[in-house]
Design an enzyme around this catalytic site. Structure first.
Site: not given
Length: 351
Positions: A207, A220, A224
């Site tokens: 991402s 999150y 990543k």
């Protein structure tokens, strides 16, 4: 190298006649290059390298006949990456938890392949990536069916919307189990096969949150960033072997990811949805760009609509400028650029 002699002669003539002119030409060239690159970041819906590769690079059709193993293929980015590869004649292993959805995706893959793929060329494997002990068995099943796997596309994962201060540690653990450890374990399973046959391609859907520090999604974002650390190290280790590593970094995309996103509480899901007016890329377009990046074996690809990609460039190459901008506009504006709305804890609904 005799071809250098004329160039050296021209260089010496320019220097002897006017040094200022020489450096002016160099400076003007840099300005033109900078302006062109800046304009390209505003035109492309991806980084400049990938934009040019889509036009002048290898077509996904070069992958025809290869076998791609895709996790999280029942919806969203994984689903549409499967369609883009199917159009190119790539044989597919589709995995996810929902068998019925995988069967639907399989039928669509066969349809969009326009006769390039037969029923046996698309294998469906119901699989929970959190069941790490099953990874080897599922991968071996794909190997028995096709005889080989050429590309592993780690796509399965979940996003998050939460304040850092309020997030339970249990949520951090769950995010890392799914977004990181499941990916790394399956990658190691695939690497055993790739190393044995002397070639392979590991692809991970990361991402822009793996490149920038995104607010209100700390768990999150950290997951990543961790993927980038793992996979960039792997790329260096395999740099003298025929094993390639690609990190795909999409920005906002129209999928159902908000409905499944983690919040700050253990066991909760964010009951959210995208809006048609959001500044998001279609999942179909993201899948197509993913296929281009895979075909060209790029190391890292940034995929997003304006202004996200320019923001990534600024964050990577001019971090002080981004820091100043964030102080002026606040993290809420960065979140709004990502989700097309201001963040507020009262907006979070759980199921």
């Amino acid at each position: 190298m005799s071809w250098l002699n004329p160039l050296m002669s021209i260089y010496l003539v320019i220097i002897s006649q006017d040094k200022n002119m020489f450096f002016s030409i160099i400076g003007a060239g840099l300005v033109v290059y900078g302006c062109f690159y800046t304009l390209a970041t505003a035109i492309f819906d991806c980084d400049v390298q990938l934009g040019f590769l889509e036009v002048f690079g290898k077509s996904p059709r070069r992958l025809k006949g290869k076998v791609a193993f895709i996790t999280g293929a029942s919806s969203g980015i994984g689903e549409h990456t499967a369609y883009a590869l199917a159009k190119a004649g790539v044989r597919l292993v589709l995995t996810a938890r929902r068998n019925l959805e995988l069967q639907r995706v399989k039928q669509q893959c066969l349809a969009v392949s326009l006769g390039q793929l037969a029923d046996k060329d698309v294998l469906v494997i119901p699989m929970d990536v959190l069941d790490l002990a099953s990874h080897k068995a599922h991968f071996q099943y794909a190997l028995r069916h096709f005889g080989t796997v050429d590309v592993l596309v780690n796509n399965a994962g979940r996003s998050q919307r939460a304040l850092f201060d309020d997030t339970d540690l249990a949520v951090d653990r769950q995010v890392f189990e799914l977004n990181v450890f499941a990916v790394i374990n399956l990658t190691r399973v695939a690497l055993a096969h790739f190393s044995q046959k002397g070639q392979g391609h590991v692809v991970v859907v990361s991402s822009v949150a793996g490149v920038l520090d995104v607010p209100f999604s700390a768990s999150y974002t950290a997951s990543k960033h961790a993927l980038h650390g793992y996979l960039n190290s792997l790329r260096v280790e395999k740099s003298r072997k025929n094993i390639h590593v690609t990190l795909l970094c999409p920005g906002p995309v129209f999928t159902n990811f908000l409905s499944e996103a983690f919040t700050d509480k253990d066991g909760e899901k964010l009951d959210g949805s995208t809006r048609s007016t959001d500044k998001r890329m279609s999942a179909q377009r993201c899948g197509q760009l993913n296929a281009v990046a895979i075909a060209n074996k790029v190391s890292e690809a940034w995929i997003a609509r304006f202004p996200m990609v320019p923001m990534v460039y600024i964050g990577v190459y001019f971090p002080i400028l981004l820091k100043v901008a964030l102080r002026l506009v606040g993290p809420e504006k960065l979140f709004a650029a990502r989700d097309s709305k201001e963040f507020g804890p009262t907006e979070v609904k759980v199921v």
